[in-house]
Design a protein around this motif. Structure first.
Motif, PDB file in Angstrom:
ATOM      1  N   ARG A 167      23.607   2.037 -32.840  1.00 56.18           N
ATOM      2  CA  ARG A 167      24.794   2.076 -31.977  1.00 56.18           C
ATOM      3  C   ARG A 167      26.111   1.988 -32.735  1.00 56.18           C
ATOM      4  O   ARG A 167      26.286   1.155 -33.605  1.00 56.18           O
ATOM      5  CB  ARG A 167      24.739   0.913 -30.973  1.00 56.18           C
ATOM      6  N   ARG A 168      27.047   2.801 -32.346  1.00 55.61           N
ATOM      7  CA  ARG A 168      28.363   2.795 -32.968  1.00 55.61           C
ATOM      8  C   ARG A 168      29.021   1.431 -32.731  1.00 55.61           C
ATOM      9  O   ARG A 168      29.004   0.914 -31.615  1.00 55.61           O
ATOM     10  CB  ARG A 168      29.249   3.880 -32.353  1.00 55.61           C
ATOM     11  N   GLY A 169      29.561   0.858 -33.778  1.00 54.98           N
ATOM     12  CA  GLY A 169      30.229  -0.434 -33.661  1.00 54.98           C
ATOM     13  C   GLY A 169      29.303  -1.613 -33.947  1.00 54.98           C
ATOM     14  O   GLY A 169      29.762  -2.733 -34.132  1.00 54.98           O
ATOM     15  N   ALA A 170      27.987  -1.353 -33.990  1.00 51.33           N
ATOM     16  CA  ALA A 170      27.028  -2.429 -34.252  1.00 51.33           C
ATOM     17  C   ALA A 170      26.862  -2.595 -35.764  1.00 51.33           C
ATOM     18  O   ALA A 170      27.090  -1.667 -36.531  1.00 51.33           O
ATOM     19  CB  ALA A 170      25.692  -2.090 -33.605  1.00 51.33           C
ATOM     20  N   TRP A 171      26.471  -3.787 -36.172  1.00 50.17           N
ATOM     21  CA  TRP A 171      26.326  -4.034 -37.609  1.00 50.17           C
ATOM     22  C   TRP A 171      25.240  -5.058 -37.908  1.00 50.17           C
ATOM     23  O   TRP A 171      24.764  -5.755 -37.028  1.00 50.17           O
ATOM     24  CB  TRP A 171      27.652  -4.528 -38.182  1.00 50.17           C
ATOM     25  N   THR A 172      24.856  -5.110 -39.166  1.00 54.06           N
ATOM     26  CA  THR A 172      23.853  -6.066 -39.618  1.00 54.06           C
ATOM     27  C   THR A 172      24.427  -6.705 -40.880  1.00 54.06           C
ATOM     28  O   THR A 172      25.166  -6.060 -41.633  1.00 54.06           O
ATOM     29  CB  THR A 172      22.508  -5.331 -39.919  1.00 54.06           C
ATOM     30  N   PRO A 173      24.135  -8.002 -41.074  1.00 49.79           N
ATOM     31  CA  PRO A 173      24.707  -8.702 -42.228  1.00 49.79           C
ATOM     32  C   PRO A 173      24.239  -8.193 -43.589  1.00 49.79           C
ATOM     33  O   PRO A 173      23.117  -7.716 -43.747  1.00 49.79           O
ATOM     34  CB  PRO A 173      24.279 -10.158 -42.020  1.00 49.79           C
ATOM     35  N   LEU A 174      25.137  -8.328 -44.547  1.00 46.41           N
ATOM     36  CA  LEU A 174      24.827  -7.977 -45.933  1.00 46.41           C
ATOM     37  C   LEU A 174      24.720  -9.341 -46.616  1.00 46.41           C
ATOM     38  O   LEU A 174      25.640 -10.152 -46.542  1.00 46.41           O
ATOM     39  CB  LEU A 174      25.975  -7.165 -46.539  1.00 46.41           C
ATOM     40  N   TYR A 175      23.578  -9.607 -47.220  1.00 50.89           N
ATOM     41  CA  TYR A 175      23.352 -10.919 -47.838  1.00 50.89           C
ATOM     42  C   TYR A 175      23.293 -10.944 -49.352  1.00 50.89           C
ATOM     43  O   TYR A 175      22.889  -9.988 -49.991  1.00 50.89           O
ATOM     44  CB  TYR A 175      22.009 -11.480 -47.371  1.00 50.89           C
ATOM     45  N   ALA A 214      40.800   0.382 -36.356  1.00 53.21           N
ATOM     46  CA  ALA A 214      41.333   1.526 -37.107  1.00 53.21           C
ATOM     47  C   ALA A 214      40.401   2.735 -37.066  1.00 53.21           C
ATOM     48  O   ALA A 214      40.690   3.783 -37.633  1.00 53.21           O
ATOM     49  CB  ALA A 214      41.590   1.126 -38.552  1.00 53.21           C
ATOM     50  N   LEU A 215      39.257   2.571 -36.399  1.00 52.78           N
ATOM     51  CA  LEU A 215      38.268   3.644 -36.307  1.00 52.78           C
ATOM     52  C   LEU A 215      38.507   4.552 -35.097  1.00 52.78           C
ATOM     53  O   LEU A 215      38.857   4.088 -34.018  1.00 52.78           O
ATOM     54  CB  LEU A 215      36.890   2.987 -36.191  1.00 52.78           C
ATOM     55  N   THR A 216      38.302   5.855 -35.296  1.00 54.48           N
ATOM     56  CA  THR A 216      38.423   6.781 -34.162  1.00 54.48           C
ATOM     57  C   THR A 216      37.089   7.515 -34.038  1.00 54.48           C
ATOM     58  O   THR A 216      36.089   6.893 -33.758  1.00 54.48           O
ATOM     59  CB  THR A 216      39.573   7.798 -34.370  1.00 54.48           C
ATOM     60  N   ARG A 217      37.099   8.815 -34.280  1.00 57.03           N
ATOM     61  CA  ARG A 217      35.843   9.560 -34.134  1.00 57.03           C
ATOM     62  C   ARG A 217      35.132   9.831 -35.459  1.00 57.03           C
ATOM     63  O   ARG A 217      34.111  10.502 -35.506  1.00 57.03           O
ATOM     64  CB  ARG A 217      36.102  10.884 -33.435  1.00 57.03           C
ATOM     65  N   TYR A 218      35.695   9.331 -36.533  1.00 57.54           N
ATOM     66  CA  TYR A 218      35.117   9.602 -37.848  1.00 57.54           C
ATOM     67  C   TYR A 218      34.384   8.424 -38.471  1.00 57.54           C
ATOM     68  O   TYR A 218      34.406   7.318 -37.964  1.00 57.54           O
ATOM     69  CB  TYR A 218      36.211  10.090 -38.789  1.00 57.54           C
ATOM     70  N   ARG A 219      33.782   8.683 -39.604  1.00 57.19           N
ATOM     71  CA  ARG A 219      33.009   7.640 -40.282  1.00 57.19           C
ATOM     72  C   ARG A 219      33.905   6.553 -40.866  1.00 57.19           C
ATOM     73  O   ARG A 219      33.560   5.380 -40.869  1.00 57.19           O
ATOM     74  CB  ARG A 219      32.179   8.274 -41.418  1.00 57.19           C
ATOM     75  N   LEU A 220      35.065   6.960 -41.389  1.00 56.63           N
ATOM     76  CA  LEU A 220      35.982   6.002 -42.008  1.00 56.63           C
ATOM     77  C   LEU A 220      37.215   5.715 -41.169  1.00 56.63           C
ATOM     78  O   LEU A 220      37.664   6.565 -40.397  1.00 56.63           O
ATOM     79  CB  LEU A 220      36.420   6.562 -43.374  1.00 56.63           C
TER      80      LEU A 220
END
Length: 237
Positions: A167-175, A214-220
């Motif tokens: 899902r867009r906007g979802a994330w998982t931690p970086l450990y 700061a995100l719109t329709r692109y990856r960055l």
DNA sequence: GCGACAG
DNA sequence: ATCTTGTCGC
């Protein structure tokens, strides 16, 4: 911050005084300096009101002999471009994994100082504390300028993580072991995730929140996209 | 000694 | 990062 190790004051031709750098030229000493600087990183969330977002990105020309540094300022709410600046400085250091900041900060500093109004929060192309010694380019730049920064990288440098959510906007931690050093964020569906980490004076949750803003329709995020086009001399305006 | 390795 | 041709897809 003028009192940060490696940072020195320089006087321009018109008498103005601005920050410059004086890092070790030897990789061994640079790593030692990084461990030293890492203790000065502000891990709390301490940005003031954020009305503008900044973007910084570096490019090269002449086979790398010249560094092109871009700094841009966008409206934090509308993402409208308020200012864009591009400067060229001689490259002083090669790219060495883990020592990116020493190569890019000189230009970044010059570009930021060329801005009429410094941005309230800066999104940097590269990692923040998601670094072997907790001193990625975003963190280092934050320390040097004293301003809040966020690291937005396209690839992992260090750390482990589970599969990135779809899902867009979802994330998982970086450990790093048990410690959370960043987030693997799905900025756009069906596209490789990006790596977000606190730079300086920003915590992870807010780093993610501002990145999403700061995100719109692109990856960055737009900040890095605008700075990117400027630094790589692409067809823009 | 062998892999990993931001931009 | 930079170099560098064609190709897939909206």
């Amino acid at each position: 911050m003028p009192d940060t190790p490696g940072v020195v004051r320089r006087q321009t031709t018109d008498g103005r005084i601005c920050l410059d750098h004086d890092w070790p030229q030897d990789a061994r000493a640079c790593r030692t300096l990084q461990r030293e600087l890492a203790d000065r990183v502000d891990t709390r969330h301490d940005t003031g009101p954020v009305a503008t977002l900044g973007g910084v990105d570096i490019g090269f020309e002449d086979g790398g002999r010249t560094t092109r540094a871009a700094a841009v300022v966008l409206d934090a709410t509308t993402l409208a471009v308020r200012e864009r600046r591009l400067v060229r400085v001689p490259t002083r250091m090669p790219y060495i994994p883990g020592l990116l900041s020493f190569r890019e900060i000189p230009g970044a500093l010059a570009a930021l100082e060329a801005l009429e109004t410094p941005p309230d929060l800066i999104l940097v192309d590269g990692h923040g504390i998601a670094h072997p010694r907790r001193l990625g380019v975003a963190t280092h730049l934050g320390l040097v300028t004293g301003r809040p920064t966020i690291g937005v990288a396209k690839k992992r440098l260090t750390g482990t993580h589970g599969p990135a959510p779809e899902r867009r906007g979802a994330w998982t931690p970086l450990y790093d072991g048990e410690t959370v050093i960043g987030a693997v964020l799905r900025s756009r569906e069906r596209v490789k995730p990006i790596f977000i980490s606190p730079g300086h004076r920003v915590d992870l949750d807010n780093a993610i929140a501002w990145t999403l803003q700061a995100l719109t329709r692109y990856r960055l995020p737009e900040t890095t996209r605008v700075a990117d086009r400027l630094a790589s001399g692409k067809p823009d305006f």
